[in-house]
Design an enzyme around this catalytic site. Structure first.
Site, PDB file in Angstrom:
ATOM      1  CG  PHE A   1      -1.816   1.243   1.243  1.00 50.41           C
ATOM      2  CD1 PHE A   1      -3.046   1.215   0.606  1.00 50.41           C
ATOM      3  CD2 PHE A   1      -1.430   2.415   1.868  1.00 50.41           C
ATOM      4  CE1 PHE A   1      -3.875   2.329   0.593  1.00 50.41           C
ATOM      5  CE2 PHE A   1      -2.250   3.538   1.864  1.00 50.41           C
ATOM      6  CZ  PHE A   1      -3.472   3.495   1.221  1.00 50.41           C
TER       7      PHE A   1
ATOM      8  CE  LYS B   1      -0.538   6.188   7.805  1.00 48.81           C
ATOM      9  NZ  LYS B   1      -1.876   6.618   8.199  1.00 48.81           N
TER      10      LYS B   1
ATOM     11  CB  THR C   1       0.548  25.622  -4.022  1.00 53.61           C
ATOM     12  OG1 THR C   1      -0.104  25.716  -5.296  1.00 53.61           O
ATOM     13  CG2 THR C   1       0.407  26.962  -3.301  1.00 53.61           C
TER      14      THR C   1
ATOM     15  CG  ASP D   1       5.622   3.878   1.650  1.00 53.07           C
ATOM     16  OD1 ASP D   1       5.639   4.620   2.649  1.00 53.07           O
ATOM     17  OD2 ASP D   1       4.587   3.621   1.008  1.00 53.07           O
TER      18      ASP D   1
END
Length: 505
Positions: free
Chosen positions: A223, A363, A387, A332
């Protein structure tokens, strides 16, 4: 206007305030459900769970129904939280139910609820300018921001990863890390040659050679996020991917280890060798089709996929394969970063001679982004850009978090408490082998399997009746994601609740 002085005050205040044991006297409670509510002065934590209604209770149901009038996408909401009353390791809902929270907002609260170090940092007047003015970091860099990065993020950078790019969330961290690998890979292919007009024109209509047919490898059970690009790297649950277009990228097998690990060394080594061989086979297969595999992305522990583990041997093998094939390697650590495995990053435990090329985080670190090697830097401006490109106010929180981890020796606490909790889970599966199996994990990043998906769901619901909030993952696993402040006596409360629930079953 940001000033270097203001940001310096912010950093200094964070360093000086983390050791306080009580909430500051000026905090007040403006009532449940208020977005501006802060806790009134009190002890740092409750003395235990307390359930007054079912969960969700009547007030939660009423507010969920009200919210549904303006947003129909709430089928996954479990209960409504009273953030002002939640404290430490305990989450309180609007019905007054107090639960020991070992899911912690999907593993994103490192110090639990309303930790005094966090509240002090957010209440400090020196930080108000940073909180009030969110800059476009890509074009208007605040004067003191380089110092903040140097003081807070660079000290935790994995060895060999000299640079850091902040982002807004884990998905966009993974998306842009992948982009930097593609840019690096294409520049290597060009060998220093200039970009051609054909490449510039063809990329505007999504065609080669400007849009090359490169691929990115991921693993079964992985995931990496819910954006369109990350969904092509995600293979954990059908609900994430159904009806979404996906890219034809290679998906390799992730090892399926047997437990207890120390009793299946030979079988697990053979399984990891099988998976590594398949990784190389897929690289060769896609190269033969003219679809080079530019890089791969892997989780140290496949969290959403069911807390699937591999040994350092497997990750060392991946590093060797990516190096030999001229590929980038992205790790990851969105879920595993932040200290929950006993080290700031789980990959710190792999013993790699050559570190991964990029490592993503979010997280528990509150700030999202990725560390990367210098050779993976974008070659031009606006290649990796948006941005905000991060959130300076979250750096205030991270500074407080990291100082608290150090001052309260929380990594050692994670190791000590994690062993107690894991040993207790092993005892549970021995006592109830018809219900539990495969207790596993590092630190407090733990999981245990149930008989089937229905049993896991039933146990999760019953645990709430005992005042414990636990999460699900994979097909039939219960996952444990407590705060770093989760202590041995909290583990005892959890294990006692599990024993009571198991007896009911």
């Amino acid at each position: 206007m940001f000033t270097c002085k203001m940001l310096k005050l912010s950093a200094n205040h964070i360093k000086n305030s983390c050791g306080r044991l009580n909430l500051p006297a000026y905090l007040h409670n403006t009532g449940p459900c208020s977005l501006t509510a802060v806790p009134k002065p009190r002890a740092q934590e409750y003395d235990g769970p307390s359930m007054k209604t079912e969960c969700p209770g009547p007030k939660s149901k009423e507010l969920m129904k009200r919210y549904e009038k303006s947003n129909k996408n709430i089928k996954h909401v479990q209960f409504v939280v009273d953030l002002a009353s939640s404290l430490g390791n305990y989450v309180v809902d609007v019905d007054g139910n107090r639960m020991l929270d070992i899911f912690m907002q999907i593993s994103s609260l490192p110090l639990g609820y309303n930790h005094p170090a966090i509240l002090d940092a957010m209440q400090d007047p020196a930080n108000l300018v940073t909180i009030a003015n969110r800059p476009a970091l890509g074009v208007n860099l605040p004067e003191g921001y380089p110092e903040i990065i140097e003081d807070i993020l660079i000290p935790i950078a994995p060895k060999g990863l000299e640079n850091v790019q902040t982002m807004m969330c884990g998905s966009c961290a993974n998306e842009n890390a992948m982009k930097q690998v593609f840019l690096w890979y294409k520049n290597n292919k060009r060998g220093g040659a200039p970009v051609t007009k054909e490449e510039m024109d063809s990329c505007m209509v999504n065609e080669a050679p400007g849009s090359p047919q490169f691929t990115f490898m991921s693993f079964n059970g992985s995931f990496h996020g819910r954006t369109i690009g990350c969904l092509s790297l995600t293979h954990s649950k059908m609900i994430h991917k159904l009806d979404m277009p996906a890219m034809d990228w290679p998906v390799a097998p992730f090892p399926s280890l047997k437990y207890p690990l120390d009793m299946h060394l030979a079988e697990n080594r053979a399984e990891e060798d099988r998976c590594l061989a398949e990784v190389q086979r897929l690289i060769d297969e896609y190269a033969a089709k003219g679809r080079d595999v530019a890089g791969l992305i892997v989780e140290p522990i496949q969290a959403e996929g069911g807390d699937n583990h591999a040994t350092p041997y497997f990750f060392q093998g991946l590093r060797n394969i990516t190096t030999q094939n001229g590929m980038g390697m992205v790790v990851d650590e969105v879920q595993t970063g932040g200290g929950c495995t006993g080290t700031i990053f789980a990959s710190d435990q792999w013993g790699l001679d050559n570190p991964p090329d990029l490592l993503t985080f979010s997280k528990k670190l509150t700030v999202a982004g990725y560390f990367y090697k210098t050779e993976f830097s974008p070659d031009q401006g606006y290649r990796v850009f948006n941005t905000w490109m991060g959130e300076p106010s979250k750096m205030i929180l991270l500074g407080a978090i990291l100082n608290t981890i150090k001052e309260e020796n929380l990594l050692e606490n994670v190791k000590e408490t994690g062993k107690i909790l894991n040993d207790g889970l092993v005892q549970l599966q021995e006592a109830y082998p018809h219900i539990f199996s495969k207790a596993r994990g590092h630190g407090t990043f733990l999981a245990i399997d149930c008989t089937d998906a229905n049993t896991a769901t039933q146990i999760s619901a019953l645990m709430k009746t005992q005042g414990v909030n636990v999460g699900l993952c994979g097909a039939k696993s219960l996952r444990f994601r407590p705060a770093l402040t989760f202590k041995p006596f909290h583990a005892d409360i959890v294990l006692d609740a599990f024993d009571k629930v198991a007896k009911k079953l």
